[in-house]
Design a protein around this motif. Structure first.
Motif, PDB file in Angstrom:
ATOM      1  N   ALA A 165       0.827  -1.209   0.000  1.00 57.28           N
ATOM      2  CA  ALA A 165       0.000   0.000   0.000  1.00 57.28           C
ATOM      3  C   ALA A 165       0.864   1.262   0.000  1.00 57.28           C
ATOM      4  O   ALA A 165       0.469   2.287  -0.538  1.00 57.28           O
ATOM      5  CB  ALA A 165      -0.933  -0.004   1.204  1.00 57.28           C
ATOM      6  N   ARG A 166       2.047   1.146   0.620  1.00 61.25           N
ATOM      7  CA  ARG A 166       2.929   2.310   0.717  1.00 61.25           C
ATOM      8  C   ARG A 166       4.010   2.323  -0.349  1.00 61.25           C
ATOM      9  O   ARG A 166       4.904   3.162  -0.322  1.00 61.25           O
ATOM     10  CB  ARG A 166       3.621   2.312   2.090  1.00 61.25           C
ATOM     11  CG  ARG A 166       2.708   2.683   3.225  1.00 61.25           C
ATOM     12  CD  ARG A 166       3.470   2.601   4.538  1.00 61.25           C
ATOM     13  NE  ARG A 166       2.641   2.999   5.654  1.00 61.25           N
ATOM     14  CZ  ARG A 166       3.015   2.855   6.925  1.00 61.25           C
ATOM     15  NH1 ARG A 166       4.193   2.329   7.212  1.00 61.25           N
ATOM     16  NH2 ARG A 166       2.214   3.237   7.902  1.00 61.25           N
ATOM     17  N   ARG A 172       3.394   3.025  -6.300  1.00 62.22           N
ATOM     18  CA  ARG A 172       1.953   2.753  -6.371  1.00 62.22           C
ATOM     19  C   ARG A 172       1.238   3.905  -7.086  1.00 62.22           C
ATOM     20  O   ARG A 172       1.569   5.063  -6.877  1.00 62.22           O
ATOM     21  CB  ARG A 172       1.392   2.609  -4.952  1.00 62.22           C
ATOM     22  CG  ARG A 172       0.032   1.931  -4.908  1.00 62.22           C
ATOM     23  CD  ARG A 172      -0.328   1.530  -3.497  1.00 62.22           C
ATOM     24  NE  ARG A 172      -1.674   1.016  -3.416  1.00 62.22           N
ATOM     25  CZ  ARG A 172      -2.034  -0.222  -3.685  1.00 62.22           C
ATOM     26  NH1 ARG A 172      -1.112  -1.086  -4.091  1.00 62.22           N
ATOM     27  NH2 ARG A 172      -3.278  -0.624  -3.578  1.00 62.22           N
ATOM     28  N   TYR A 225      -1.148   6.853  -7.839  1.00 62.19           N
ATOM     29  CA  TYR A 225      -1.841   7.812  -6.985  1.00 62.19           C
ATOM     30  C   TYR A 225      -3.048   8.399  -7.721  1.00 62.19           C
ATOM     31  O   TYR A 225      -3.254   8.120  -8.904  1.00 62.19           O
ATOM     32  CB  TYR A 225      -0.873   8.924  -6.568  1.00 62.19           C
ATOM     33  CG  TYR A 225       0.331   8.440  -5.778  1.00 62.19           C
ATOM     34  CD1 TYR A 225       0.189   7.406  -4.846  1.00 62.19           C
ATOM     35  CD2 TYR A 225       1.587   8.997  -5.967  1.00 62.19           C
ATOM     36  CE1 TYR A 225       1.291   6.955  -4.132  1.00 62.19           C
ATOM     37  CE2 TYR A 225       2.694   8.541  -5.243  1.00 62.19           C
ATOM     38  CZ  TYR A 225       2.549   7.516  -4.336  1.00 62.19           C
ATOM     39  OH  TYR A 225       3.624   7.064  -3.626  1.00 62.19           O
ATOM     40  N   ASP A 265      -5.733   7.832  -0.266  1.00 64.50           N
ATOM     41  CA  ASP A 265      -4.398   7.261  -0.069  1.00 64.50           C
ATOM     42  C   ASP A 265      -3.587   8.273   0.719  1.00 64.50           C
ATOM     43  O   ASP A 265      -2.883   9.105   0.159  1.00 64.50           O
ATOM     44  CB  ASP A 265      -3.743   6.954  -1.425  1.00 64.50           C
ATOM     45  CG  ASP A 265      -2.387   6.276  -1.254  1.00 64.50           C
ATOM     46  OD1 ASP A 265      -2.025   5.935  -0.103  1.00 64.50           O
ATOM     47  OD2 ASP A 265      -1.696   6.071  -2.268  1.00 64.50           O
ATOM     48  N   THR A 317      -7.335   3.502  -1.991  1.00 59.85           N
ATOM     49  CA  THR A 317      -6.441   2.951  -3.013  1.00 59.85           C
ATOM     50  C   THR A 317      -5.067   2.601  -2.446  1.00 59.85           C
ATOM     51  O   THR A 317      -4.303   1.878  -3.063  1.00 59.85           O
ATOM     52  CB  THR A 317      -6.243   3.968  -4.163  1.00 59.85           C
ATOM     53  OG1 THR A 317      -5.751   5.189  -3.597  1.00 59.85           O
ATOM     54  CG2 THR A 317      -7.555   4.241  -4.872  1.00 59.85           C
ATOM     55  N   GLY A 318      -4.771   3.137  -1.267  1.00 60.54           N
ATOM     56  CA  GLY A 318      -3.469   2.843  -0.654  1.00 60.54           C
ATOM     57  C   GLY A 318      -3.625   2.808   0.849  1.00 60.54           C
ATOM     58  O   GLY A 318      -4.195   1.889   1.406  1.00 60.54           O
ATOM     59  N   GLU A 319      -3.132   3.855   1.500  1.00 62.49           N
ATOM     60  CA  GLU A 319      -3.274   3.937   2.950  1.00 62.49           C
ATOM     61  C   GLU A 319      -4.543   4.709   3.299  1.00 62.49           C
ATOM     62  O   GLU A 319      -4.745   5.818   2.832  1.00 62.49           O
ATOM     63  CB  GLU A 319      -2.105   4.733   3.539  1.00 62.49           C
ATOM     64  CG  GLU A 319      -0.803   4.010   3.601  1.00 62.49           C
ATOM     65  CD  GLU A 319       0.242   4.926   4.215  1.00 62.49           C
ATOM     66  OE1 GLU A 319       0.443   4.851   5.437  1.00 62.49           O
ATOM     67  OE2 GLU A 319       0.840   5.728   3.471  1.00 62.49           O
ATOM     68  N   SER A 336      -4.761  -2.498  -0.153  1.00 59.22           N
ATOM     69  CA  SER A 336      -4.820  -1.255   0.615  1.00 59.22           C
ATOM     70  C   SER A 336      -5.158  -1.547   2.077  1.00 59.22           C
ATOM     71  O   SER A 336      -5.596  -2.649   2.417  1.00 59.22           O
ATOM     72  CB  SER A 336      -5.850  -0.306  -0.002  1.00 59.22           C
ATOM     73  OG  SER A 336      -7.134  -0.862   0.105  1.00 59.22           O
TER      74      SER A 336
END
Lengths: 324, 309
Positions: free
Chosen positions: A69-70, A74, A76, A164, A202-204, A225
């Protein structure tokens, strides 16, 4: 292909065995010209590589999901917007003094649906990262998002948010400009909107800073995520009083997409390309687009009042308690 | 007096004497006295309580538990508690160095409360209000499912009864042990307040030492009016986190009630001794039976008979 796909993908710590195999294959391939007998070995290693790759991503630990996720490569929000709609019209500023680059928003067409899209942005190069505050919005960013939400509500445009962020920025000016109130007001106003809202982590998904654009009718998460009430580092330092218990904190908080789906907080987990979204931007973007368009189409059949009540009821039911 | 009686009374006398001779335990002795955190004055605890937990010498405002807070604000005997038995289940089966269930028991033992907020209907100088008070002494006043649900229900109660809503916040933030569900309580409470707001309700948020994190970033900052107690520390991120992030020393009064007042974040800072009176006067300006969505006739005045036991 996107720029990052031309670059080499940086392997994560748990992907090291895979990286080692890939190096060996490469080395053998270089010698292939002098020694044609190596072909068999290469084939065998290639087989091994495919096997390992498949098995590696089946049993990921929560902290591995966090690492993906980080991942610095990745995709954005801006990457998704650019792939989806080359004609994306960006809108700037909170109208009271600033334009926070950690929050991107504008008019987007996706799957033929015209919508307002808002997302947090982390930044790729060091200069970009600094400009975006490493994806941590200031109060101005949340107020910019709120302005766009109100715009969408006025014109009946559905809203898509991409989340994110490690969290809201913890800084001096952020506190002076009332970070808490900026977040609270977004929660307050989002709950009253009469247009469909779809949020995707989508990520964090970092705490209140993520939720501030996450009060949606449908909440989706990409496969790798994470979404949590506090960063695992923060949790580890408070509860374990130790910085090397991050993995335990990840485990305990149940922050991966599948675990949160089980808790009933989100509606759908979206598959990522094998190894993570950074391996194939196009595929990741199209998977995401499919899921968003499907959810949005369903919500757009509802009346204004139904949409609003749907969202309020969703959040009304969150909680685990007894009354005996 | 026969011999038997004589022996019995002698036994009693002996016990009595022993009781008198026994010195106070350290714990009991300490409970008698409280040292002011600010001016270091040694205060007789009973006097301190009688002075609403405010140091008579330097006006330092000590933290107040939820029940004491209600006593200080509500008319005597007017408070009727809501959702008194609600307790949290352990949805994540959370375990750090100890199980969440065990930590909960420990928190209950320490605070004497079931959860970090006490809610109910009360009267302030005869005016009915929905009143909630958080207790920092219970699990750091953290917001999990129960706190979120109780505050939400209180807002709903205020909406249906058309009465002012007052919540005294004092919290470290969202409760980590309930993970993402704690985070969602921020949205749940804010959503209930939105409904209350649209129904024309008056929500007064009172910020007491300390109010941080997910509580500040949800219902605590959403008041139509926001009042802070003197010296209370209020913010989103903690001071230490900010110092680590920006690598600078912060001003000494950073995140205090007075600092917030200077930066336009709260309406006023009110001493505890004036709080009840001030609330009552503020409420008197706001006729809730007159406001409401789109000229909708207010459904009568509040049934005040309900509010007294």
């Amino acid at each position: 292909m996107m720029a990052t796909n031309e670059k080499k993908i940086i392997p994560l710590e748990f992907e090291q065995p895979l990286a080692v195999l890939a190096q060996q294959i490469e080395a053998l391939e270089r010698q292939l010209g002098d020694n044609p007998d190596l072909e068999g070995d290469i084939d065998r290693l290639q087989e091994q590589y495919t096997q390992l790759k498949k098995s590696l991503y089946v049993n990921l630990r929560p902290i591995d999901h966090l690492a993906i996720a980080r991942h610095s490569q990745r995709p954005y929000s801006r990457d998704y917007f650019a792939i989806w709609d080359p004609g994306f019209i960006e809108l700037h500023g909170d109208r009271t003094g600033a334009d926070d680059e950690a929050m991107v928003g504008g008019l987007l067409t996706l799957g033929g649906i015209k919508m307002v899209a808002v997302g947090t942005q982390k930044g790729r190069s060091l200069r970009e990262k600094q400009a975006c505050n490493f994806g941590m919005p200031q109060p101005e960013g949340y107020r910019k998002a709120l302005r766009l939400f109100r715009h969408a509500d006025k014109f009946g445009l559905p809203i898509l948010t991409l989340i994110d962020t490690p969290g809201a920025y913890p800084g001096l000016s952020a506190e002076e400009h009332n970070q808490a109130q900026a977040i609270a007001e977004n929660l307050f106003e989002l709950s009253g909107l009469t247009v469909p809202v779809v949020a995707v982590v989508t990520g964090e998904g970092g705490s209140g800073g993520a939720l501030a654009i996450g009060v949606a009718n449908r909440i989706l998460m990409l496969e790798h995520s994470v979404y949590s009430v506090i960063s695992p580092e923060g949790c580890a330092s408070i509860l374990w009083r130790s910085n090397d218990k991050v993995s335990d904190a990840c485990q305990a908080m149940k922050m991966t997409a599948r675990e949160i789906l089980q808790l009933g907080v989100i509606d759908q987990v979206i598959d990522e390309p094998l190894g993570g979204a950074h391996h194939d931007y196009q595929l990741a973007a199209s998977n995401l687009a499919c899921a968003v368009v499907k959810q949005m189409t369903g919500l757009m059949k509802m009346s204004k009042e139904e949409v609003r009540r749907d969202r309020q009821n969703k959040f009304r039911n969150f909680g685990a308690f007894t009354e005996v | 007096m026969d011999l038997k009686e004589w022996f019995a009374s002698r036994q009693k006398r002996k016990e009595l004497q022993e009781n008198i001779k026994q010195p106070l335990t350290t714990e009991e002795y300490c409970a008698l006295w409280t040292q002011c955190f600010q001016c270091r004055e040694l205060l007789y605890t009973k006097d301190l309580r009688a002075n609403l937990q405010v140091c008579p010498k330097c006006q330092y405002h000590f933290r107040v538990g939820a029940l004491d807070r209600i006593d200080q604000m509500a008319d005597a005997g007017s408070f009727v508690e809501l959702d008194a038995v609600m307790t949290s289940t352990d949805p994540l089966k959370f375990f750090d160095t100890e199980a969440y269930a065990k930590r909960q028991q420990e928190a209950c033992r320490k605070s004497g409360l079931k959860e970090a907020v006490v809610t109910g209907i009360a009267a302030i100088n005869g005016q009915p209000v929905a009143l909630g008070a958080m207790d920092f002494g219970h699990f750091g006043g953290s917001m999990g499912s129960v706190v979120g649900e109780k505050v939400t229900r209180l807002a709903e109660e205020a909406t249906s009864n058309r009465i002012p809503l007052i919540v005294v916040s004092s919290s470290g933030g969202a409760r980590m042990q309930e993970g993402i569900l704690s985070l969602m309580q921020m949205a749940k409470t804010s959503s209930a307040l939105k409904t209350y707001h649209e129904a024309g309700g008056l929500y007064i948020s009172i910020l007491a030492e300390p109010t941080f994190g997910g509580v500040t970033a949800s219902f605590a900052m959403l008041g139509d009016l926001v009042i802070a107690e003197p010296g209370a520390r209020i913010g989103f991120a903690g001071r230490r986190v900010i110092e680590q992030t920006i690598r600078q020393k912060l001003p000494a009064d950073f995140q205090t009630a007075e600092y917030l007042l200077k930066h336009g974040q709260v309406d006023m800072v009110v001493e505890r001794s004036n709080l009840k009176d001030r609330l009552s006067r503020i409420i008197s300006y706001h006729d809730l039976t007159r406001t409401g969505p789109a000229g909708e006739p207010a459904n009568g005045t509040v049934k005040s008979g309900q509010l007294t036991k």
